[in-house]
Scaffold this active site. Structure first.
Site, PDB file in Angstrom:
ATOM      1  N   ILE A   1     -18.594 -59.547 -41.492  1.00  0.00           N
ATOM      2  CA  ILE A   1     -18.612 -60.653 -42.455  1.00  0.00           C
ATOM      3  C   ILE A   1     -17.985 -60.082 -43.731  1.00  0.00           C
ATOM      4  O   ILE A   1     -18.300 -58.969 -44.141  1.00  0.00           O
ATOM      5  CB  ILE A   1     -20.060 -61.168 -42.681  1.00  0.00           C
ATOM      6  CG1 ILE A   1     -20.106 -62.310 -43.709  1.00  0.00           C
ATOM      7  CG2 ILE A   1     -21.009 -60.065 -43.117  1.00  0.00           C
ATOM      8  CD1 ILE A   1     -21.492 -62.992 -43.807  1.00  0.00           C
ATOM      9  N   SER A   2     -17.060 -60.836 -44.324  1.00  0.00           N
ATOM     10  CA  SER A   2     -16.358 -60.323 -45.509  1.00  0.00           C
ATOM     11  C   SER A   2     -17.309 -60.190 -46.693  1.00  0.00           C
ATOM     12  O   SER A   2     -18.312 -60.892 -46.792  1.00  0.00           O
ATOM     13  CB  SER A   2     -15.216 -61.265 -45.887  1.00  0.00           C
ATOM     14  OG  SER A   2     -14.344 -61.462 -44.801  1.00  0.00           O
TER      15      SER A   2
END
Ligand code: SAH
Length: 245
Positions: A91-92
């Protein structure tokens, strides 16, 4: 008729509603309140690091990032870190999500937006608060399915998830006012440049992961045949790959 699912949080209703018992969310309502305070602190950090667009700050403050990671990682969900989501993907970081959306959104209303690399669905949820319609493509089927499950309790009506190779874009829904690519390629696929509306903006990490040389690149389509490119921050993303798995 009573809903078959337990009470759930609706991103389009109040930001303080609580939810219980959704299969992927093991948080009690008291923890939800705690996460709201922690999330507010995250938004304060984004603001002090230069994010100014109120729509982006608002979106970051309403989307519960902890609902997009494994329960074991939920305590770290509001740190500015990329976290594993399985299948060698992440997940960024919140700061990068906010930065990319601000780059394509500032100074303009966004109608249709395309995201490449749904992952767990977090950025799509943030985009759904800023744009009228969000299309998001993921090439790893279990992640696309996971994103669907993660988004379901939030009841976001304006996201359409697609399983496929995002390098090809989504011709049927083009042109897009903005395209956000959440994985790094050595260049920006021409199909995506072609699916950008004139005046539209595309943001993408460009460069090689191995050489740690990725640069966040902002492309503006200035006419039917011209694109302007700006190279901005050094970043680190998982690779943009071909085909589906
Ligand atoms: N948007 C996510 C980031 C996920 S990481 C977030 O909210 O945090 C990037 C994702 O891009 C991975 O899930 C990876 O599988 C996906 N990806 C890589 N190449 C792709 C391609 N060609 N088409 C679609 N998705 C791709």
């Amino acid at each position: 008729m009573r809903p078959t699912r337990p009470a759930e949080r609706d991103l389009n209703a109040t930001a303080t509603a609580t939810k219980k018992g959704a299969p992927n969310v093991a948080l009690a309502s008291t923890q939800t309140l705690t996460s709201e305070r922690v999330r507010e602190r995250m938004v304060e950090r984004l603001r002090s690091n230069g994010v100014t667009d109120p729509r982006v700050l608002n979106a970051m403050s309403v989307v519960p990032r902890h609902m997009f990671v494994d329960p074991g990682l939920a305590a770290q969900a509001y740190e500015d870190a990329a976290l594993p989501i399985g299948h060698h993907q992440t997940i960024s970081k919140p700061s990068v999500v906010a930065r990319m959306i601000e780059l394509v959104a500032t100074g303009r209303a966004l109608n249709k937006v395309l995201e490449i690399g749904t992952g767990c669905g977090y950025q799509a949820a943030v985009l759904s608060q800023v744009a009228t319609e969000v299309y998001s493509i993921e090439r790893v089927r279990p992640l696309s399915e996971r994103a669907k499950l993660n988004l379901r309790p939030l009841r976001v009506p304006n996201i359409r998830l697609h399983y496929g190779d995002g390098r090809l874009g989504l011709t049927a829904a083009a042109p897009f006012d903005a395209i956000v690519i959440a994985c790094a390629g050595l260049d920006v696929p021409q199909a995506l440049l072609d699916q950008l509306a004139v005046g539209g903006k595309l943001v993408a990490p460009v460069g090689s992961q191995a050489a740690q040389s990725q640069v966040l690149t902002l492309v503006t389509r200035v006419s039917a045949t011209q694109w302007r490119e700006e190279q901005l921050d050094r970043v680190f993303f998982v690779p943009l790959k071909s085909g589906v798995i």
